[in-house]
Design an enzyme around this catalytic site. Structure first.
Site, PDB file in Angstrom:
ATOM      1  N   GLU A 148     103.603  93.092  93.415  1.00 23.00           N
ATOM      2  CA  GLU A 148     103.712  92.859  94.860  1.00 23.00           C
ATOM      3  C   GLU A 148     104.721  93.829  95.487  1.00 23.00           C
ATOM      4  OE1 GLU A 148     105.315  89.011  95.616  1.00 23.00           O
ATOM      5  OE2 GLU A 148     104.648  88.970  97.699  1.00 23.00           O
TER       6      GLU A 148
ATOM      7  N   ASP B  87      96.236  91.681 102.855  1.00 25.28           N
ATOM      8  CA  ASP B  87      96.053  92.214 101.508  1.00 25.28           C
ATOM      9  C   ASP B  87      94.642  92.770 101.334  1.00 25.28           C
ATOM     10  OD1 ASP B  87      98.117  90.209 101.757  1.00 25.28           O
ATOM     11  OD2 ASP B  87      98.470  90.406  99.623  1.00 25.28           O
TER      12      ASP B  87
ATOM     13  N   GLU C 209     100.708  80.101  95.896  1.00 24.52           N
ATOM     14  CA  GLU C 209     100.053  80.669  97.085  1.00 24.52           C
ATOM     15  C   GLU C 209      98.554  80.764  96.830  1.00 24.52           C
ATOM     16  OE1 GLU C 209     101.659  83.245 100.023  1.00 24.52           O
ATOM     17  OE2 GLU C 209     103.348  83.728  98.714  1.00 24.52           O
TER      18      GLU C 209
HETATM   19  C1  BGC Z   1     101.822  87.156 100.229  1.00 22.67           C
HETATM   20  C2  BGC Z   1     101.396  88.508 100.705  1.00 22.67           C
HETATM   21  C3  BGC Z   1     101.129  88.364 102.162  1.00 22.67           C
HETATM   22  C4  BGC Z   1     102.459  88.119 102.777  1.00 22.67           C
HETATM   23  C5  BGC Z   1     102.514  88.132 104.247  1.00 22.67           C
HETATM   24  C6  BGC Z   1     103.109  86.859 100.874  1.00 22.67           C
HETATM   25  O1  BGC Z   1     103.678  85.696 100.466  1.00 22.67           O
HETATM   26  O2  BGC Z   1     101.840  87.050  98.857  1.00 22.67           O
HETATM   27  O3  BGC Z   1     100.646  89.249  99.930  1.00 22.67           O
HETATM   28  O4  BGC Z   1     100.361  89.314 102.759  1.00 22.67           O
HETATM   29  O5  BGC Z   1     103.025  86.949 102.246  1.00 22.67           O
HETATM   30  O6  BGC Z   1     103.555  87.454 104.733  1.00 22.67           O
END
Ligand code: BGC
Length: 852
Positions: free
Chosen positions: A720, A450, A443
Site C-alpha cells: 500500500e 484504487d 477493509e
Molecule cells: C484504503 C485505500 C483507499 C484509501 C482512501 C484506505 O484505507 O485501503 O486503498 O483508497 O483508504 O482513503
C-alpha cells in the site's frame, strides 16, 4: 479458411443464464489468409435475424424472451475473401420478470448484537417425490452468503453467493439445474453466513449493515413427466437452527466449524417469514462467480520462534482459504491463524488491524477434510495450533472471481517479470466479487480510487467485462443525486458524504473507459454516460464555487481531496495538500474522455462542450500553477506527470515540463515520489517525452521507493505504501525476506498500475480504438532488456508482440487478429500498417538509434 473462434452471450463463453431483455452477442474469427476482415454477419435467434458488420456487443432486439427458456443463436460470417464461417451457441433465460411466490425466511430468535457478526443459520426442508421428474431447477438468493445442498450434495461450486452488490437496490440470485439429483425422499439444506450484508464490515466494525439477520429465498420448480408442475418454496414449513456445524463466520475474523455436530440431533424450529423492509431488484447472477483457482502448497514448515504454533509458508501473498486433511480425535480443537508477514520469527498480524483472520475447526474422530466456506483471508503464512504436522496435510486455494487471464508479459529481466507476477497476484487477491483495496485487514472494500488507477493494467491482464460490468452497475446505482460517487462502492456502511473527489470519483469514467478500450462494447458506455455527465457537472459546480476569475473557476479545490495519496516520504496532510493540482488534472482528463465517449455515442453537442471545458481547464492549470512555460510554481513529480500524460500541454511548454520532471527525478536520485494518483502515468510522462532512459531507470531502480526495492525485500504483491518496510529493516543477506510488523497492507494493487507501461511501452501493444479494433505495436526499447514479449487475447482474438535484439539487429514478431488493423512503429520510427496475420520486421539497431 474462415472460422468462428468463440461466441459469447452477455460476455460469457459457455452456459450463460441471463435476465437481460436484450442480451449482447460477440464473436471472434480466425483465418489462415492474411488481411482478413469481416464484411457481414447474419445472426439468427428464432425469428430474429440481424445482419451487421459488427463483431462485439450486438444487441438482441427481437421479440420478448420468455423465462426459463433455452435459445439458440446461429452466426454466419462472410469475410473480404468471400470465405464463410458458421457457428452457434445457446443460452438460457432466468426468471426474467417472473414474480417470486417464495417468502424470505429467517430465524427470528437470532439476536442482533451490535458489533458482532451473527451465528450462521442453517435451514432445511424435506420433501417426497412420487413420480418421474422431467426437469427440476432452483432459483435462490440470500441476505448474507450461502451454500445450498440437495441430498447432501453442494449445489454451488462458487463461494459467497449471492455476491456483493448494493443490496438495497440490487441482489443477484442463482439458478441450479437439479433434475438429476432428485430421488424419492429429498432434503434441501442451506447454510447462510453473515457475509457482507449482516457480518462485521468496514474499519468501523459495523455489523447488520443491510439487515438485522440473515434470510433465505428459494423456489424449486419441478416438472413431472406426466405434465404436472409443482413448486416448493421457502415459507414457514422450513426448519431453521443456529446450532449447526458453522458456529461462526465472517470475512474479517474467520470461521468456526464444529464437525462433531450432527444436524439430526440438534434443535430445529420453524422458520419465520419476514419482510426485508426494502425491495432489491433480483436478477440472475450477472457478475462472475468467486471460485477456487490455484492450489498452493507449503514451501516451508517450521515452529514459530515463540514456540506457540507451526508456521506454514506458501511463498506467495494471496487471497484464499486453507484446505486441510486431518487425522483427528473427537473435540480436538485446531486453530489456523493467517498473516502476510513474519516478525521476529512469529506471525506478524499488525497489517490485519482488527481482523482476527483465524479459523477454528473442532474435529470428529478419524480422517476428515476441512476448508472454510464462509470467509477468506489475505495471507502468505498460516500458524497452526492443536495438531502436529504429521497429522495434518495443509494446502490452500486462491479464491477470486472467475476472471479469465488474457494478458501475458515476459522479458529478459527476471526482476521485471516478478513485477508482472506481483501485479497479477495483486489483481487476483483483490477481485473477490468486487474490486477491493486489500484482501487481509478490516477493509476489503470497493475503494473507487484504487480501481481507477489499476483498471487499465487490470484489463490488460484479465477479461473484466462481467466483473467490472457488475461493479459499475453499483457505481451507477450509488451515485448521489447531486452527482457524487461514494469513496467505496458498494457504499455499504461507509458514512463519508457522497461528493465528487478526484480519482476516486473519476472511477465512474476511468473504469468504463479502460473496459471499453479493452473490450469494445458501446453498450456499457451508453449505460454509463448519464452517470459520467452528472459527475462532471457536479465537479464543475464544486470547481466554480467561491471562484471568480475565468481561470480559477476551472481549478478544482473543493471539497475533499485525497490528493497525492500515499506519496512516499510525507504524510496524509501533505498528500491532501496536493489536492488541487491532482483534482484539476483529473478533471481535465475526465472531460477529454467524456468528449471521446460522446463522440462514440454520437452526442456531438456534448462532445464539443466537453472539449471546450477540457481546454479551459488545461489553460487554467498552466496559468495558475506554472510560469506558462512549463515550470510549476510549486514543483512535485505528480503535478508534472498528470498534465504530461493527460495531454494538457503542447509544444515547448510540454518539452519544458518533461525536462523539469526528469530533473526532479534525477534530483531525487532517480526515485519516484508519486502516490496513487501519479504513479500509473509517471513512466509514460517520461518515456513519451524523450526521457526513455529515465523511465527505465525508475522501472529498474532497486532502492526505496521503487517496485524492485519491494521485490528485493521479498514482496510477492505490491504494498500500500512504498516504504511499508523501511530500508533499515531489510536483512543484509538478500536471500532472507524482510520481516515486518508494519500496519500497512502488503497487498494493494494501486502501484501495480505500472503493468500498463510493461504492456503498452516495453512490449508496445496499445489499443487505439475500442476492443483493439485498431491498435499500435510500438516497442520502446531500453533498460538493457534484450527481449520482451506480450500476448493479449482481445475480443477479436489473440494479439502478440515479441521483440529481441542480437548482433545489432532488432527483430519484431507480431500477430494481428481478424477484423483488426495494426500500426507498427519500429525503434527507428519506420511505420507499417498491417491487417490480420503474422508478420516479422527487422532493422539495424544502430540505424534505429540514429533515427530516434
Ligand atoms: C484504503 C485505500 C483507499 C484509501 C482512501 C484506505 O484505507 O485501503 O486503498 O483508497 O483508504 O482513503
Amino acid at each position: 479458411m474462415l472460422q468462428i473462434n468463440s461466441i459469447e452471450i452477455e460476455n460469457q463463453a459457455n452456459g450463460c443464464i441471463t435476465d437481460e431483455k436484450c442480451p449482447v452477442i460477440s464473436f471472434s474469427l480466425d483465418s489462415d489468409i492474411p488481411d482478413t476482415t469481416l464484411v457481414s454477419v447474419k445472426l439468427q435467434l428464432g425469428q430474429w435475424v440481424k445482419t451487421t458488420n459488427k463483431q462485439l456487443g450486438i444487441e438482441y432486439d427481437g421479440s420478448e424472451l420468455q423465462s426459463f427458456s433455452e435459445y439458440c443463436v446461429s452466426i454466419t460470417a462472410i469475410d473480404n475473401h468471400d470465405e464463410q464461417a458458421f457457428g452457434k451457441t445457446s443460452f438460457q433465460t432466468g426468471r426474467m420478470d417472473l414474480p417470486w411466490d417464495a417468502c424470505w425466511i429467517t430465524d427470528m430468535n437470532s439476536t442482533h448484537k451490535k458489533g458482532e457478526s451473527p451465528i450462521p443459520m442453517t435451514f432445511r426442508k424435506g420433501f417426497v417425490i412420487d413420480r418421474k421428474v422431467k426437469k427440476a431447477y432452483i432459483t435462490s438468493s440470500a441476505i448474507g452468503i450461502y451454500d445450498l445442498y440437495l441430498n447432501g450434495q453442494l449445489l454451488n461450486t462458487d463461494y459467497f453467493s449471492p455476491g456483493f452488490t448494493s443490496y438495497k437496490k440490487t441482489l443477484q440470485y442463482n439458478y441450479y439445474d437439479v433434475t438429476s439429483l432428485l430421488g424419492s425422499c429429498n432434503e434441501m439444506v442451506a447454510v447462510v453466513g453473515a457475509g457482507w450484508a449482516v457480518g462485521r464490515f468496514t474499519y468501523n466494525s459495523k455489523t447488520h449493515i443491510t439487515a438485522d439477520r440473515q434470510a433465505l429465498l428459494l423456489e424449486l420448480f419441478i416438472e413431472y413427466s406426466d405434465g404436472e408442475k409443482e413448486k416448493i418454496i421457502t415459507d414457514g414449513s422450513w426448519a431453521v437452527t443456529q446450532q449447526g456445524n458453522y458456529r461462526f463466520g465472517d470475512f474479517y475474523d474467520g470461521e468456526t466449524y464444529d464437525a462433531t455436530i450432527d444436524l439430526d440431533e440438534i434443535e430445529w424450529k420453524a422458520a419465520s417469514s419476514i419482510s426485508l423492509g426494502f425491495e432489491p431488484n433480483l436478477s440472475v447472477r450477472y457478475g462472475c462467480p468467486v471460485t477456487a483457482h490455484e492450489r498452493l502448497y507449503p514451501q516451508k514448515i517450521f515452529k514459530a520462534q515463540n514456540n506457540m504454533e507451526w508456521i506454514y509458508d506458501f511463498g506467495q501473498n494471496f487471497a484464499g482459504v486453507v484446505s486441510l486433511k486431518i487425522v483427528g480425535h473427537k473435540n480436538q480443537n485446531i486453530t489456523i491463524r493467517h498473516a502476510e508477514m513474519l516478525f521476529a520469527g512469529n506471525l506478524s498480524v499488525n497489517s490485519l488491524r482488527t481482523a482476527k483472520a483465524s479459523n477454528t475447526y473442532i474435529c470428529k474422530e478419524g480422517v476428515q477434510i476441512y476448508s472454510p466456506r464462509l470467509t477468506y483471508m489475505g495471507f502468505r503464512y498460516i500458524g497452526i495450533t492443536g495438531i502436529e504436522p504429521e497429522n495434518i496435510e495443509v494446502t490452500t486455494f486462491a479464491i477470486y472471481s472467475d476472471v479469465q487471464e488474457i494478458g501475458f508479459f515476459e522479458c529478459s529481466n527476471p526482476l521485471v517479470n516478478q513485477i508482472q507476477s506481483n501485479i497479477k497476484w495483486g489483481g487476483k487477491s483483490n477481485f473477490v466479487d468486487i474490486p477491493t483495496d486489500c484482501p487481509q485487514r478490516d477493509e476489503r472494500q470497493g475503494w473507487t480510487g484504487d480501481i481507477s488507477v489499476f483498471a487499465s493494467t487490470a484489463c490488460f491482464n484479465f477479461d473484466l467485462n462481467r466483473f467490472l460490468g457488475k461493479w459499475l452497475t453499483d457505481v451507477r446505482l450509488e451515485q448521489s443525486r447531486s452527482g457524487g460517487i461514494p469513496f467505496v462502492v458498494p457504499r455499504h456502511g461507509n458514512v463519508n458524504p457522497v461528493v465528487p473527489t478526484a480519482c476516486w470519483g473519476d472511477s465512474c469514467i476511468l473504469v468504463p473507459w479502460a473496459l471499453y478500450l479493452s473490450q469494445g462494447e458501446t453498450t456499457l458506455l451508453k449505460k454509463q454516460y448519464p452517470t459520467i455527465k452528472r459527475y462532471l457537472k457536479a465537479v464543475k459546480w464544486w470547481a466554480e464555487l467561491l471562484s471568480f476569475s475565468r481561470d480559477s473557476r476551472r481549478i478544482w479545490r473543493l471539497l475533499f481531496q485525497f490528493g497525492d495519496w500515499c506519496a512516499p516520504g510525507t504524510g496524509i496532510k501533505d498528500w491532501m495538500r496536493k489536492g488541487k493540482w491532482v483534482a484539476t488534472a483529473y478533471f481535465a482528463n475526465s472531460c477529454a474522455i467524456a468528449a471521446r465517449i460522446a463522440n462514440i455515442l454520437g452526442e456531438t453537442h456534448d462532445q464539443l462542450y466537453f472539449e471546450n471545458l477540457c481546454h479551459e481547464i488545461c489553460a487554467a492549470y498552466s496559468n495558475i500553477f506554472t510560469d506558462k512555460k512549463g515550470k510549476l510554481k510549486i514543483e512535485f513529480q505528480t503535478a508534472y506527470v498528470l498534465p504530461l500524460y493527460f495531454q494538457m500541454v503542447n509544444g515547448s511548454e510540454r518539452a519544458n515540463m518533461a525536462g523539469n520532471l526528469a530533473k526532479l527525478v534525477a534530483e531525487n536520485d532517480w526515485h519516484l515520489s508519486t502516490g496513487f494518483t501519479g504513479t500509473p502515468y509517471l513512466l509514460f510522462a517520461l518515456a513519451d517525452n524523450g526521457f526513455v532512459k529515465d523511465a527505465y531507470r525508475l522501472l529498474l531502480q532497486d532502492t526505496c521507493p521503487s517496485w524492485i526495492y519491494e521485490i528485493k525485500a521479498g514482496a510477492t504483491t505490491f504494498w500500500e505504501q512504498w516504504d511499508a518496510i523501511s530500508p533499515d529493516q531489510i536483512p543484509t543477506d538478500a536471500s532472507e525476506p524482510a520481516e515486518s510488523d508494519s500496519e500497512i497492507s502488503f497487498n494493494h494493487y494501486a502501484y501495480g498500475a505500472v503493468g500498463d507501461f510493461l504492456y503498452r511501452r516495453v512490449a508496445g501493444i496499445e489499443p487505439t480504438s475500442g476492443g483493439y479494433k485498431s491498435f499500435t505495436i510500438a516497442p520502446v526499447v531500453g533498460g538493457g532488456l534484450s527481449w520482451a514479449k506480450a500476448t493479449h487475447i482481445s475480443p477479436y482474438g489473440e494479439i502478440a508482440a515479441s521483440w529481441n535484439h542480437a548482433d545489432e539487429v532488432f527483430t519484431l514478431n507480431i500477430k494481428v487478429p481478424v477484423s483488426t488493423s495494426c500500426r507498427v512503429v519500429l525503434p527507428s520510427g519506420a511505420e507499417h500498417l498491417v491487417g490480420s496475420g503474422e508478420y516479422t520486421f527487422s532493422e539495424n539497431m544502430q540505424l534505429a538509434a540514429f533515427c530516434r
